[in-house]
Design an enzyme around this catalytic site. Sequence first.
Site, short mmCIF file in Angstrom:
data_model
loop_
_atom_site.label_atom_id
_atom_site.label_comp_id
_atom_site.label_asym_id
_atom_site.label_seq_id
_atom_site.Cartn_x
_atom_site.Cartn_y
_atom_site.Cartn_z
N THR A 145 1.02 -1.21 -0.09
CA THR A 145 -0.03 0.00 0.17
C THR A 145 0.71 1.33 0.04
O THR A 145 2.20 1.18 -0.15
CB THR A 145 -0.79 -0.02 1.40
OG1 THR A 145 -0.21 -0.10 2.39
CG2 THR A 145 -2.12 -1.12 0.93
N HIS A 146 0.31 2.43 0.05
CA HIS A 146 0.90 3.72 -0.14
C HIS A 146 2.22 3.84 0.56
O HIS A 146 2.41 3.63 1.75
CB HIS A 146 -0.11 4.98 0.08
CG HIS A 146 -0.37 5.07 1.50
ND1 HIS A 146 0.40 5.65 2.51
CD2 HIS A 146 -1.50 4.43 2.34
CE1 HIS A 146 0.02 5.82 3.52
NE2 HIS A 146 -1.22 5.10 3.64
N ASP A 147 3.10 4.44 -0.23
CA ASP A 147 4.53 4.79 0.22
C ASP A 147 5.25 3.61 0.72
O ASP A 147 6.08 3.92 1.44
CB ASP A 147 4.23 6.02 1.29
CG ASP A 147 3.47 6.94 0.71
OD1 ASP A 147 3.71 7.62 -0.33
OD2 ASP A 147 2.57 7.44 1.16
#
Length: 236
Positions: A145-147
Amino acid sequence: MSFRDLLLVGAGGFAREVAAALPDFRSPRGSSGWRLLGFLDDDPARQDTEVDGVPVLGGADVVHKWPDALVVVCTGSPTHWWSRSRVVARLGLPAERWATLVHASAVVPRTCEVGPGVVLMAQTVLTTGVRVGAHAHTMPQVVLTHDDDVGEFATLAAGVRLAGGVSVGREAYLGAGALVREHRVIGARSLVGMGSVVTRDVPPAEVWAGVPARRLRAAPDLAESERRGGGDTHEC
């Protein structure tokens, strides 16, 4: 357009999985798809044989006989999970020789970065701002998921899930079904056992497992492992 030649270093389980799925990996730029020339494996018992109908052409060092073929190193079992980096260093190939294999069912938005030598197996999902470093591998149904930042030579086994902002260090190994809480750090060359739930940072070169995950022991000593041949391509 012609097919692009490919060599897989190692002839163990993961290499066989990649070979079986090869028609479903995205075609390299300007090519009709991949053509697998064979496996390269240092195990003398495998050489001059076939594995799943694919020839074993020799040890890893014969890669130089095919200077135009792209290459992926497919070693790295839970017992010698750091072996991939040793094989890559030993071969000494330029960056342009390493293939990047992304399955057609994988989701990789333009906001994500995927390095050379990476393998993203079926139904791997990257959401946004994800970096997957060179020669890292994800097995089926991994979610990043993000980052998230996955370091070079890391391995994420089937069903691993990373919440946002997780950092996975170089040569780390996350076992099947492991879950990692947001903003945690998995240290370089650490191993997280299958089914574990990581709620705290994992220091480098340690083995953790459980729900919640806790330290079990230090990772094996590299010098001792290499004396026993732990970096060979048949350790996969």
